[in-house]
Enzyme design. Structure first.
Site, PDB file in Angstrom:
ATOM      1  CE1 TYR A  87     -52.689 -37.390  -2.997  1.00 35.60           C
ATOM      2  CE2 TYR A  87     -50.935 -37.725  -1.399  1.00 35.60           C
ATOM      3  CZ  TYR A  87     -51.676 -38.170  -2.472  1.00 35.60           C
ATOM      4  OH  TYR A  87     -51.423 -39.402  -3.022  1.00 35.60           O
ATOM      5  CB  ALA A 124     -59.870 -43.812  13.087  1.00 33.21           C
ATOM      6  CD  GLN A 168     -52.088 -44.208  -0.668  1.00 29.20           C
ATOM      7  OE1 GLN A 168     -52.814 -43.550  -1.404  1.00 29.20           O
ATOM      8  NE2 GLN A 168     -51.955 -43.929   0.616  1.00 29.20           N
ATOM      9  CE1 TYR A 179     -55.460 -43.994   3.681  1.00 25.53           C
ATOM     10  CE2 TYR A 179     -55.805 -43.182   1.442  1.00 25.53           C
ATOM     11  CZ  TYR A 179     -55.836 -42.972   2.813  1.00 25.53           C
ATOM     12  OH  TYR A 179     -56.241 -41.751   3.323  1.00 25.53           O
ATOM     13  N   PRO A 230     -61.333 -36.384   0.810  1.00 29.51           N
ATOM     14  CG  PRO A 230     -60.763 -36.009   3.035  1.00 29.51           C
ATOM     15  CD  PRO A 230     -61.347 -37.047   2.116  1.00 29.51           C
ATOM     16  CB  ILE A 262     -58.672 -34.572   9.106  1.00 27.81           C
ATOM     17  CG1 ILE A 262     -57.739 -34.269   7.920  1.00 27.81           C
ATOM     18  CG2 ILE A 262     -60.131 -34.367   8.708  1.00 27.81           C
ATOM     19  CD1 ILE A 262     -57.936 -35.170   6.703  1.00 27.81           C
ATOM     20  CB  ILE A 287     -53.181 -46.396   9.434  1.00 32.98           C
ATOM     21  CG1 ILE A 287     -53.861 -47.721   9.008  1.00 32.98           C
ATOM     22  CG2 ILE A 287     -53.358 -46.151  10.914  1.00 32.98           C
ATOM     23  CD1 ILE A 287     -53.182 -48.971   9.549  1.00 32.98           C
ATOM     24  CB  THR A 288     -50.813 -44.567   4.807  1.00 31.54           C
ATOM     25  OG1 THR A 288     -49.886 -43.879   5.664  1.00 31.54           O
ATOM     26  CG2 THR A 288     -51.854 -43.601   4.299  1.00 31.54           C
TER      27      THR A 288
HETATM   28  N1  CAA Z   1     -46.037 -43.887 -11.051  1.00 32.44           N
HETATM   29  C1  CAA Z   1     -45.289 -44.751 -11.763  1.00 32.44           C
HETATM   30  N2  CAA Z   1     -44.137 -45.264 -11.325  1.00 32.44           N
HETATM   31  C2  CAA Z   1     -43.695 -44.880 -10.114  1.00 32.44           C
HETATM   32  C3  CAA Z   1     -44.429 -43.975  -9.318  1.00 32.44           C
HETATM   33  C4  CAA Z   1     -45.637 -43.462  -9.837  1.00 32.44           C
HETATM   34  N3  CAA Z   1     -46.392 -42.611  -9.141  1.00 32.44           N
HETATM   35  N4  CAA Z   1     -43.756 -43.800  -8.173  1.00 32.44           N
HETATM   36  C5  CAA Z   1     -42.642 -44.574  -8.224  1.00 32.44           C
HETATM   37  N5  CAA Z   1     -42.609 -45.207  -9.412  1.00 32.44           N
HETATM   38  C6  CAA Z   1     -41.604 -46.136  -9.886  1.00 32.44           C
HETATM   39  C7  CAA Z   1     -40.191 -45.594  -9.679  1.00 32.44           C
HETATM   40  O1  CAA Z   1     -39.832 -44.765 -10.762  1.00 32.44           O
HETATM   41  C8  CAA Z   1     -39.376 -46.873  -9.647  1.00 32.44           C
HETATM   42  O2  CAA Z   1     -39.219 -47.369 -10.952  1.00 32.44           O
HETATM   43  P1  CAA Z   1     -37.911 -48.227 -11.358  1.00 32.44           P
HETATM   44  O3  CAA Z   1     -37.926 -49.431 -10.472  1.00 32.44           O
HETATM   45  O4  CAA Z   1     -38.158 -48.531 -12.797  1.00 32.44           O
HETATM   46  O5  CAA Z   1     -36.751 -47.319 -11.098  1.00 32.44           O
HETATM   47  C9  CAA Z   1     -40.312 -47.803  -8.915  1.00 32.44           C
HETATM   48  O6  CAA Z   1     -41.644 -47.315  -9.098  1.00 32.44           O
HETATM   49  C10 CAA Z   1     -39.995 -47.811  -7.433  1.00 32.44           C
HETATM   50  O7  CAA Z   1     -40.632 -48.901  -6.881  1.00 32.44           O
HETATM   51  P2  CAA Z   1     -40.378 -49.298  -5.372  1.00 32.44           P
HETATM   52  O8  CAA Z   1     -41.246 -50.426  -5.018  1.00 32.44           O
HETATM   53  O9  CAA Z   1     -38.898 -49.444  -5.153  1.00 32.44           O
HETATM   54  O10 CAA Z   1     -40.913 -48.022  -4.663  1.00 32.44           O
HETATM   55  P3  CAA Z   1     -40.338 -47.277  -3.446  1.00 32.44           P
HETATM   56  O11 CAA Z   1     -40.038 -48.244  -2.392  1.00 32.44           O
HETATM   57  O12 CAA Z   1     -39.299 -46.337  -3.897  1.00 32.44           O
HETATM   58  O13 CAA Z   1     -41.590 -46.388  -2.978  1.00 32.44           O
HETATM   59  C11 CAA Z   1     -43.845 -45.887  -2.491  1.00 32.44           C
HETATM   60  C12 CAA Z   1     -42.903 -46.732  -3.313  1.00 32.44           C
HETATM   61  C13 CAA Z   1     -43.720 -46.233  -1.002  1.00 32.44           C
HETATM   62  C14 CAA Z   1     -45.262 -46.190  -2.916  1.00 32.44           C
HETATM   63  C15 CAA Z   1     -43.518 -44.401  -2.673  1.00 32.44           C
HETATM   64  O14 CAA Z   1     -43.541 -44.120  -4.040  1.00 32.44           O
HETATM   65  C16 CAA Z   1     -44.511 -43.503  -1.977  1.00 32.44           C
HETATM   66  O15 CAA Z   1     -44.438 -43.255  -0.783  1.00 32.44           O
HETATM   67  N6  CAA Z   1     -45.476 -42.935  -2.722  1.00 32.44           N
HETATM   68  C17 CAA Z   1     -46.506 -42.082  -2.186  1.00 32.44           C
HETATM   69  C18 CAA Z   1     -47.818 -42.822  -2.145  1.00 32.44           C
HETATM   70  C19 CAA Z   1     -48.895 -41.857  -1.684  1.00 32.44           C
HETATM   71  O16 CAA Z   1     -49.347 -41.008  -2.419  1.00 32.44           O
HETATM   72  N7  CAA Z   1     -49.329 -41.987  -0.422  1.00 32.44           N
HETATM   73  C20 CAA Z   1     -50.280 -41.099   0.141  1.00 32.44           C
HETATM   74  C21 CAA Z   1     -50.131 -41.104   1.647  1.00 32.44           C
HETATM   75  S1  CAA Z   1     -51.131 -39.849   2.423  1.00 32.44           S
HETATM   76  C22 CAA Z   1     -52.678 -40.404   2.169  1.00 32.44           C
HETATM   77  O17 CAA Z   1     -52.920 -41.501   1.787  1.00 32.44           O
HETATM   78  C23 CAA Z   1     -53.776 -39.440   2.469  1.00 32.44           C
HETATM   79  C24 CAA Z   1     -54.732 -39.397   1.351  1.00 32.44           C
HETATM   80  O18 CAA Z   1     -55.780 -40.020   1.466  1.00 32.44           O
HETATM   81  C25 CAA Z   1     -54.448 -38.556   0.207  1.00 32.44           C
HETATM   82  P1  NAP Z   2     -53.737 -38.461  11.252  1.00 37.04           P
HETATM   83  O1  NAP Z   2     -53.396 -37.117  11.764  1.00 37.04           O
HETATM   84  O2  NAP Z   2     -52.693 -39.513  11.203  1.00 37.04           O
HETATM   85  O3  NAP Z   2     -54.993 -38.998  12.067  1.00 37.04           O
HETATM   86  C1  NAP Z   2     -55.427 -40.310  12.010  1.00 37.04           C
HETATM   87  C2  NAP Z   2     -56.127 -40.643  13.276  1.00 37.04           C
HETATM   88  O4  NAP Z   2     -56.594 -42.004  13.246  1.00 37.04           O
HETATM   89  C3  NAP Z   2     -55.210 -40.526  14.508  1.00 37.04           C
HETATM   90  O5  NAP Z   2     -55.890 -39.818  15.501  1.00 37.04           O
HETATM   91  C4  NAP Z   2     -54.994 -41.966  14.908  1.00 37.04           C
HETATM   92  O6  NAP Z   2     -54.810 -42.126  16.268  1.00 37.04           O
HETATM   93  C5  NAP Z   2     -56.311 -42.600  14.491  1.00 37.04           C
HETATM   94  N1  NAP Z   2     -56.168 -44.052  14.394  1.00 37.04           N
HETATM   95  C6  NAP Z   2     -55.272 -44.749  13.636  1.00 37.04           C
HETATM   96  N2  NAP Z   2     -55.410 -46.061  13.855  1.00 37.04           N
HETATM   97  C7  NAP Z   2     -56.411 -46.204  14.758  1.00 37.04           C
HETATM   98  C8  NAP Z   2     -57.019 -47.312  15.407  1.00 37.04           C
HETATM   99  N3  NAP Z   2     -56.655 -48.573  15.140  1.00 37.04           N
HETATM  100  N4  NAP Z   2     -58.014 -47.074  16.278  1.00 37.04           N
HETATM  101  C9  NAP Z   2     -58.390 -45.836  16.559  1.00 37.04           C
HETATM  102  N5  NAP Z   2     -57.868 -44.737  16.000  1.00 37.04           N
HETATM  103  C10 NAP Z   2     -56.881 -44.923  15.112  1.00 37.04           C
HETATM  104  O7  NAP Z   2     -54.295 -38.370   9.772  1.00 37.04           O
HETATM  105  P2  NAP Z   2     -55.367 -37.418   9.124  1.00 37.04           P
HETATM  106  O8  NAP Z   2     -54.761 -36.852   7.926  1.00 37.04           O
HETATM  107  O9  NAP Z   2     -55.996 -36.534  10.117  1.00 37.04           O
HETATM  108  O10 NAP Z   2     -56.431 -38.508   8.634  1.00 37.04           O
HETATM  109  C11 NAP Z   2     -57.752 -38.563   9.089  1.00 37.04           C
HETATM  110  C12 NAP Z   2     -58.585 -39.355   8.088  1.00 37.04           C
HETATM  111  O11 NAP Z   2     -58.610 -38.660   6.864  1.00 37.04           O
HETATM  112  C13 NAP Z   2     -58.024 -40.746   7.785  1.00 37.04           C
HETATM  113  O12 NAP Z   2     -59.092 -41.661   7.636  1.00 37.04           O
HETATM  114  C14 NAP Z   2     -57.333 -40.552   6.469  1.00 37.04           C
HETATM  115  O13 NAP Z   2     -57.242 -41.751   5.749  1.00 37.04           O
HETATM  116  C15 NAP Z   2     -58.224 -39.538   5.834  1.00 37.04           C
HETATM  117  N6  NAP Z   2     -57.608 -38.751   4.780  1.00 37.04           N
HETATM  118  C16 NAP Z   2     -56.482 -38.035   5.035  1.00 37.04           C
HETATM  119  C17 NAP Z   2     -55.948 -37.289   4.004  1.00 37.04           C
HETATM  120  C18 NAP Z   2     -54.694 -36.472   4.161  1.00 37.04           C
HETATM  121  O14 NAP Z   2     -54.159 -36.075   3.132  1.00 37.04           O
HETATM  122  N7  NAP Z   2     -54.233 -36.192   5.350  1.00 37.04           N
HETATM  123  C19 NAP Z   2     -56.546 -37.293   2.756  1.00 37.04           C
HETATM  124  C20 NAP Z   2     -57.673 -38.047   2.550  1.00 37.04           C
HETATM  125  C21 NAP Z   2     -58.210 -38.758   3.577  1.00 37.04           C
HETATM  126  P3  NAP Z   2     -53.292 -42.191  16.837  1.00 37.04           P
HETATM  127  O15 NAP Z   2     -52.549 -41.078  16.220  1.00 37.04           O
HETATM  128  O16 NAP Z   2     -53.496 -42.059  18.264  1.00 37.04           O
HETATM  129  O17 NAP Z   2     -52.790 -43.526  16.412  1.00 37.04           O
END
Ligand code: CAA
Ligand code: NAP
Length: 248
Positions: A187, A91, A152, A155, A185, A15, A93-94
């Site tokens: 996803y 900046a 999360q 987060y 934002p 981003i 992380i997750t």
């Molecule tokens: N709602 C309800 N239950 C859920 C669920 C959900 N969304 N997701 C998983 N579960 C349940 C499973 O069905 C399972 O249930 P059982 O134990 O009864 O079978 C259980 O939870 C699994 O639990 P675990 O602790 O074993 O989970 P895991 O290790 O398999 O994974 C997790 C957990 C790491 C959170 C994984 O689900 C995951 O990665 N989820 C995505 C989280 C997410 O959206 N992250 C966004 C990252 S990007 C970002 O953050 C940018 C942004 O700003 C949008």
């Molecule tokens: P990204 O590509 O992983 O970028 C994240 C940036 O943060 C990277 O440049 C990383 O640098 C930097 N960073 C991480 N830890 C840092 C630290 N300790 N000091 C300085 N810089 C650091 O992810 P992105 O999707 O572009 O995310 C940008 C922002 O948007 C984040 O705040 C994120 O939470 C937010 N956001 C993302 C989404 C999505 O879906 N992608 C949705 C909502 C909000 P390095 O790579 O060099 O470590």
């Protein structure tokens, strides 16, 4: 052409890069901070790409989770480039995990990098902005700070906290020409989202009424809108950009 100096933290991220490109296209002088260089394996490639595009961007090392590191970086930038008029806190992380499995380290890393970072950086530039009578601060939060997300707790807490900071500091800045706003934002197709297991991501996309991930440029254009000279009456706001996934 504005010529104002804009600092984008995480500017080399998915981003952040689009934010830089958009601000450069609108005439801002953009600098970025990146995490300590040894943690940025792709930084050289990123710099080469910007040079190839004809818009090299100065990069300064700053660990946003560390107050002193931010202080040193901002001092250096202001000495070498000029006073910072615009700060985009992008900046982040997750460290996803259910609460049952979440370690103290996973909690602390996310709070330090996504929430304490906003204090660490804003603190360095805010007084200068109020003294000069102009400033724009944009905090990149998340849909998951608005609605919470399974796996999360760290987060979602950090991103929700970010907007509390925005609303408080907006009140302190507006009498001196400084606005503070949040963008939340949904996803967006960057490395951060690519880390989500494929089956989980499929289910998430199915919940987005737009039927797709967002694009970084869709966030960048709103940043450019908020930092514009003419946006001085918008402050303390949150703007959701999430394809209809969460409407509040
Ligand atoms: N709602 C309800 N239950 C859920 C669920 C959900 N969304 N997701 C998983 N579960 C349940 C499973 O069905 C399972 O249930 P059982 O134990 O009864 O079978 C259980 O939870 C699994 O639990 P675990 O602790 O074993 O989970 P895991 O290790 O398999 O994974 C997790 C957990 C790491 C959170 C994984 O689900 C995951 O990665 N989820 C995505 C989280 C997410 O959206 N992250 C966004 C990252 S990007 C970002 O953050 C940018 C942004 O700003 C949008
Ligand atoms: P990204 O590509 O992983 O970028 C994240 C940036 O943060 C990277 O440049 C990383 O640098 C930097 N960073 C991480 N830890 C840092 C630290 N300790 N000091 C300085 N810089 C650091 O992810 P992105 O999707 O572009 O995310 C940008 C922002 O948007 C984040 O705040 C994120 O939470 C937010 N956001 C993302 C989404 C999505 O879906 N992608 C949705 C909502 C909000 P390095 O790579 O060099 O470590």
């Amino acid at each position: 052409m504005s010529g104002r100096v804009a600092l984008v933290t995480g500017g080399a991220g998915g981003i952040g890069t689009e934010i830089c490109k958009k601000l450069i296209s609108e005439g801002y002088r953009v600098v970025v901070t990146c995490a300590p260089v040894f943690e940025c394996p792709n930084l050289d490639e990123w710099k080469k790409q910007r040079e190839a595009e004809g818009t090299p961007i100065p990069v300064y090392e700053a660990n946003v989770a560390d107050f002193t590191s931010c202080k040193n970086a901002v001092e250096q930038i202001e000495k070498e480039v000029g006073p910072i008029d615009i700060l985009v806190n992008a900046a982040g992380i997750t460290r996803d995990s259910t609460l049952k499995k979440m370690t103290e380290q996973q909690w602390n890393e996310v709070i330090d990098t996504n929430l304490n970072s906003v204090f660490n950086m804003t603190k360095q530039v805010f007084t200068g902005m109020t003294d000069r009578g102009f400033g724009r601060i944009v905090n990149i939060s998340s849909v998951n700070g608005r609605k919470g997300q399974f796996g999360q707790a760290n987060y979602s807490a950090a991103k929700a906290g970010m907007h509390g900071f925005t609303m408080a500091v907006a009140q302190e800045g507006i009498t001196k020409g400084v606005t503070v706003n949040t963008i939340s934002p949904g996803y967006i197709g960057t490395e951060m989202v690519k880390k989500i297991p494929e089956d989980v991501l499929k289910k998430i996309i199915a919940q987005i009424p737009a039927g797709r991930l967002g694009r970084p440029d869709e966030i960048a254009r709103v940043v450019a809108f908020l930092v514009h000279e003419d946006a001085g009456f918008i402050t303390g706001a949150n703007i959701d950009i999430n394809g209809g996934q969460f409407i509040h």
